[in-house]
Design a protein around this motif. Structure first.
Motif, PDB file in Angstrom:
ATOM      1  N   GLN A  62      27.309  35.250 -39.869  1.00 44.25           N
ATOM      2  CA  GLN A  62      25.996  34.922 -40.426  1.00 44.25           C
ATOM      3  C   GLN A  62      26.096  34.089 -41.701  1.00 44.25           C
ATOM      4  OE1 GLN A  62      22.890  37.817 -40.280  1.00 44.25           O
ATOM      5  NE2 GLN A  62      23.534  38.628 -38.315  1.00 44.25           N
ATOM      6  N   PRO A  63      26.888  34.526 -42.718  1.00 38.70           N
ATOM      7  CA  PRO A  63      26.990  33.658 -43.898  1.00 38.70           C
ATOM      8  C   PRO A  63      27.639  32.307 -43.597  1.00 38.70           C
ATOM      9  CG  PRO A  63      28.380  35.626 -44.154  1.00 38.70           C
ATOM     10  CD  PRO A  63      27.558  35.826 -42.931  1.00 38.70           C
ATOM     11  N   ALA A  64      28.544  32.260 -42.607  1.00 37.05           N
ATOM     12  CA  ALA A  64      29.225  31.002 -42.265  1.00 37.05           C
ATOM     13  C   ALA A  64      28.224  29.966 -41.725  1.00 37.05           C
ATOM     14  CB  ALA A  64      30.320  31.253 -41.238  1.00 37.05           C
ATOM     15  N   ILE A  65      27.389  30.377 -40.783  1.00 33.91           N
ATOM     16  CA  ILE A  65      26.415  29.445 -40.195  1.00 33.91           C
ATOM     17  C   ILE A  65      25.371  29.051 -41.238  1.00 33.91           C
ATOM     18  CG2 ILE A  65      24.552  29.235 -38.485  1.00 33.91           C
ATOM     19  CD1 ILE A  65      26.321  30.932 -36.602  1.00 33.91           C
ATOM     20  N   PHE A  66      24.936  30.011 -42.026  1.00 28.30           N
ATOM     21  CA  PHE A  66      23.967  29.743 -43.089  1.00 28.30           C
ATOM     22  C   PHE A  66      24.528  28.701 -44.070  1.00 28.30           C
ATOM     23  CE2 PHE A  66      22.935  30.633 -47.527  1.00 28.30           C
ATOM     24  CZ  PHE A  66      21.571  30.395 -47.528  1.00 28.30           C
ATOM     25  N   LEU A  67      25.756  28.926 -44.526  1.00 25.32           N
ATOM     26  CA  LEU A  67      26.378  28.031 -45.505  1.00 25.32           C
ATOM     27  C   LEU A  67      26.517  26.610 -44.937  1.00 25.32           C
ATOM     28  CD1 LEU A  67      27.942  27.274 -48.068  1.00 25.32           C
ATOM     29  CD2 LEU A  67      29.967  28.364 -47.089  1.00 25.32           C
ATOM     30  N   HIS A  68      27.022  26.517 -43.726  1.00 21.55           N
ATOM     31  CA  HIS A  68      27.192  25.199 -43.091  1.00 21.55           C
ATOM     32  C   HIS A  68      25.852  24.470 -43.019  1.00 21.55           C
ATOM     33  CE1 HIS A  68      29.174  22.828 -39.526  1.00 21.55           C
ATOM     34  NE2 HIS A  68      28.417  22.060 -40.266  1.00 21.55           N
ATOM     35  N   SER A  69      24.820  25.159 -42.543  1.00 20.73           N
ATOM     36  CA  SER A  69      23.499  24.544 -42.355  1.00 20.73           C
ATOM     37  C   SER A  69      22.908  24.070 -43.674  1.00 20.73           C
ATOM     38  CB  SER A  69      22.537  25.538 -41.694  1.00 20.73           C
ATOM     39  OG  SER A  69      22.991  25.909 -40.421  1.00 20.73           O
ATOM     40  N   VAL A  70      22.953  24.934 -44.679  1.00 15.92           N
ATOM     41  CA  VAL A  70      22.305  24.611 -45.954  1.00 15.92           C
ATOM     42  C   VAL A  70      23.064  23.500 -46.683  1.00 15.92           C
ATOM     43  CG1 VAL A  70      21.678  25.489 -48.243  1.00 15.92           C
ATOM     44  CG2 VAL A  70      21.185  26.847 -46.206  1.00 15.92           C
ATOM     45  N   ALA A  71      24.394  23.583 -46.702  1.00 12.17           N
ATOM     46  CA  ALA A  71      25.188  22.544 -47.381  1.00 12.17           C
ATOM     47  C   ALA A  71      24.910  21.178 -46.742  1.00 12.17           C
ATOM     48  CB  ALA A  71      26.673  22.883 -47.304  1.00 12.17           C
ATOM     49  N   LEU A  72      24.801  21.185 -45.414  1.00 16.86           N
ATOM     50  CA  LEU A  72      24.518  19.953 -44.681  1.00 16.86           C
ATOM     51  C   LEU A  72      23.124  19.431 -45.021  1.00 16.86           C
ATOM     52  CD1 LEU A  72      25.763  18.133 -42.539  1.00 16.86           C
ATOM     53  CD2 LEU A  72      24.940  19.688 -40.783  1.00 16.86           C
ATOM     54  N   PHE A  73      22.149  20.321 -45.014  1.00 10.76           N
ATOM     55  CA  PHE A  73      20.767  19.922 -45.308  1.00 10.76           C
ATOM     56  C   PHE A  73      20.658  19.307 -46.709  1.00 10.76           C
ATOM     57  CE2 PHE A  73      16.564  20.683 -47.107  1.00 10.76           C
ATOM     58  CZ  PHE A  73      15.770  20.055 -46.160  1.00 10.76           C
ATOM     59  N   LYS A  74      21.349  19.939 -47.656  1.00  8.44           N
ATOM     60  CA  LYS A  74      21.253  19.489 -49.053  1.00  8.44           C
ATOM     61  C   LYS A  74      21.831  18.085 -49.250  1.00  8.44           C
ATOM     62  CE  LYS A  74      19.672  23.379 -51.066  1.00  8.44           C
ATOM     63  NZ  LYS A  74      18.406  23.470 -51.774  1.00  8.44           N
ATOM     64  N   THR A  75      22.666  17.627 -48.338  1.00  9.56           N
ATOM     65  CA  THR A  75      23.253  16.284 -48.482  1.00  9.56           C
ATOM     66  C   THR A  75      22.360  15.209 -47.857  1.00  9.56           C
ATOM     67  OG1 THR A  75      24.447  16.375 -46.377  1.00  9.56           O
ATOM     68  CG2 THR A  75      25.596  17.244 -48.309  1.00  9.56           C
ATOM     69  N   LEU A  76      21.273  15.613 -47.191  1.00 11.98           N
ATOM     70  CA  LEU A  76      20.491  14.645 -46.412  1.00 11.98           C
ATOM     71  C   LEU A  76      19.334  14.003 -47.163  1.00 11.98           C
ATOM     72  CD1 LEU A  76      20.221  16.539 -43.013  1.00 11.98           C
ATOM     73  CD2 LEU A  76      21.728  14.638 -43.566  1.00 11.98           C
ATOM     74  N   ASP A  77      18.926  14.613 -48.264  1.00 10.41           N
ATOM     75  CA  ASP A  77      17.779  14.111 -49.002  1.00 10.41           C
ATOM     76  C   ASP A  77      16.552  14.031 -48.082  1.00 10.41           C
ATOM     77  OD1 ASP A  77      16.473  13.188 -51.216  1.00 10.41           O
ATOM     78  OD2 ASP A  77      16.849  11.077 -50.778  1.00 10.41           O
ATOM     79  N   ALA A  78      16.321  15.106 -47.333  1.00 14.11           N
ATOM     80  CA  ALA A  78      15.236  15.125 -46.344  1.00 14.11           C
ATOM     81  C   ALA A  78      14.050  15.928 -46.857  1.00 14.11           C
ATOM     82  CB  ALA A  78      15.753  15.757 -45.053  1.00 14.11           C
ATOM     83  N   THR A  79      12.856  15.509 -46.442  1.00 16.60           N
ATOM     84  CA  THR A  79      11.649  16.283 -46.767  1.00 16.60           C
ATOM     85  C   THR A  79      10.976  16.679 -45.453  1.00 16.60           C
ATOM     86  OG1 THR A  79      11.400  14.851 -48.678  1.00 16.60           O
ATOM     87  CG2 THR A  79       9.548  16.284 -48.171  1.00 16.60           C
ATOM     88  N   PRO A  80      11.209  17.915 -45.005  1.00 17.00           N
ATOM     89  CA  PRO A  80      10.631  18.336 -43.714  1.00 17.00           C
ATOM     90  C   PRO A  80       9.112  18.477 -43.806  1.00 17.00           C
ATOM     91  CG  PRO A  80      12.250  19.936 -44.564  1.00 17.00           C
ATOM     92  CD  PRO A  80      11.968  18.976 -45.658  1.00 17.00           C
ATOM     93  N   ASP A  81       8.440  18.233 -42.667  1.00 17.21           N
ATOM     94  CA  ASP A  81       7.004  18.518 -42.568  1.00 17.21           C
ATOM     95  C   ASP A  81       6.795  19.972 -42.171  1.00 17.21           C
ATOM     96  OD1 ASP A  81       6.026  15.840 -43.095  1.00 17.21           O
ATOM     97  OD2 ASP A  81       6.955  15.312 -41.177  1.00 17.21           O
ATOM     98  N   MET A  82       7.767  20.519 -41.459  1.00 19.74           N
ATOM     99  CA  MET A  82       7.761  21.946 -41.114  1.00 19.74           C
ATOM    100  C   MET A  82       9.179  22.348 -40.734  1.00 19.74           C
ATOM    101  SD  MET A  82       5.499  21.717 -37.596  1.00 19.74           S
ATOM    102  CE  MET A  82       4.087  20.864 -38.239  1.00 19.74           C
ATOM    103  N   VAL A  83       9.462  23.650 -40.823  1.00 16.02           N
ATOM    104  CA  VAL A  83      10.809  24.149 -40.522  1.00 16.02           C
ATOM    105  C   VAL A  83      10.732  25.420 -39.686  1.00 16.02           C
ATOM    106  CG1 VAL A  83      11.916  23.203 -42.618  1.00 16.02           C
ATOM    107  CG2 VAL A  83      10.913  25.500 -42.688  1.00 16.02           C
ATOM    108  N   ALA A  84      11.847  25.700 -38.989  1.00 15.61           N
ATOM    109  CA  ALA A  84      12.009  26.976 -38.290  1.00 15.61           C
ATOM    110  C   ALA A  84      13.501  27.211 -38.108  1.00 15.61           C
ATOM    111  CB  ALA A  84      11.322  26.953 -36.926  1.00 15.61           C
ATOM    112  N   GLY A  85      13.883  28.463 -38.002  1.00  7.30           N
ATOM    113  CA  GLY A  85      15.281  28.795 -37.750  1.00  7.30           C
ATOM    114  C   GLY A  85      15.366  29.886 -36.711  1.00  7.30           C
ATOM    115  N   HIS A  86      16.417  29.830 -35.882  1.00  6.54           N
ATOM    116  CA  HIS A  86      16.586  30.819 -34.811  1.00  6.54           C
ATOM    117  C   HIS A  86      17.303  32.039 -35.382  1.00  6.54           C
ATOM    118  CE1 HIS A  86      17.926  32.662 -31.072  1.00  6.54           C
ATOM    119  NE2 HIS A  86      17.149  31.829 -30.401  1.00  6.54           N
TER     120      HIS A  86
END
Length: 295
Positions: A62-86
């Motif tokens: 759980q922490p491994a997938i969370f860390l990978h996802s968030v670190a990746l997101f933070k490098t994208l400079d993205a502004t989502p209109d909406m979000v969801a996670g499985h």
């Protein structure tokens, strides 16, 4: 163009995950190093080098997938209109939309993984995938198996039309697999999991996480988050808190979440994190949308 960002849950992990990102992006690397400091053990090593047996343990997955996802997101400079996670991905999504801090989320995800693993030991159960039956048929199969064994089994992950995961006591899940096969399921097989996730067998995890979630600081997110618990959008911190807790004992309504996001105008879906599981589910659920991913 309305864009939704999706974050994967357990099952997307693999040995070597995040290594390329760590080596190539100093901003992302800082998150990996910070995670090791916060957790007090070398999560990075488990992700990059394994062994797979260890990475597959819920408390590390759980922490491994969370860390990978968030670190990746933070490098994208993205502004989502909406979000969801499985499932677990709901925590990654909450960090992405600014509702909770990376540090707070990491600690609670680590605890959630430990508690779910422990609940699986205290209340042994299992899960199974049922392919090629519609939702209602699977629900009927579960009701029948529960009736015949006197033990609970429920539809726990509505992943996409014709692909569900059921969860509950081992003998009830086995009975449901048997009934599903007799009733024309294309595939019905037990999954190698350490517990009956998203069912009442997770009650000890619910009890254990309650106090920590009550203290968790949740801000109003920058965009709506669609919750697993009811597949509806919210920006209300109290609702978010309740949804995170209820998620442990209740089904992941992923199919319904995708339909609702699409009905609310999403044309572009972007999966952020290891693997391509959610891209596959979007393709099998919705026809006229774009789907891409960052891994």
């Amino acid at each position: 163009m309305i864009t939704a960002y999706l974050f994967p849950g357990q099952g997307s992990q693999f040995v070597g995950m995040g290594k390329e990102l760590y080596d190539s992006n100093p901003d992302a690397a800082a998150y990996f190093d910070k995670a090791n400091d916060l957790l007090g053990f070398d999560l990075k090593e488990i992700m990059f080098e394994g062994p797979e047996e260890k990475l597959k343990q819920t408390e590390f997955t759980q922490p491994a997938i969370f860390l990978h996802s968030v670190a990746l997101f933070k490098t994208l400079d993205a502004t989502p209109d909406m979000v969801a996670g499985h499932s677990l991905g709901e925590f990654s999504a909450l960090v992405a939309c600014g509702a909770i801090s990376f540090e707070d989320a990491l600690k609670i995800v680590r605890r959630r993984g430990e508690l779910m693993q422990q609940a699986g030991t205290d209340n042994p159960g299992t899960m199974a995938a049922i392919i090629g039956m519609d939702d209602e048929a699977v629900e009927k199969v579960c009701a029948k198996a529960t009736e015949q064994t006197g033990k609970e089994v429920i539809a726990a992950n509505y992943n996409c039309p014709g692909q569900l995961v059921i969860s509950g006591y081992k003998e009830a899940v086995e009975k449901a697999v048997e009934i599903a096969k007799d009733n024309g399921a294309r595939l019905a097989k037990l999954l190698p999991v350490s517990g009956a996730f998203h069912s009442t067998l997770m009650q000890p995890a619910f009890d254990g996480l309650k106090a920590q979630l009550e203290e968790l600081e949740i801000s109003e997110p920058g965009c709506p988050i669609y919750s697993n618990y009811n597949a509806e959008p919210t920006t209300d911190p109290d609702e978010i808190r309740l949804n995170l807790l209820n998620q442990l004992l209740n089904p992941v309504r992923w199919t319904q979440t995708l339909y609702n996001m699409h009905n609310d105008g999403v044309e572009d879906f972007v999966e952020i994190g290891p693997g391509k599981v959610l891209q596959g589910l979007v393709k099998r659920t919705l026809k006229d949308v774009n789907i891409s991913g960052h891994h």
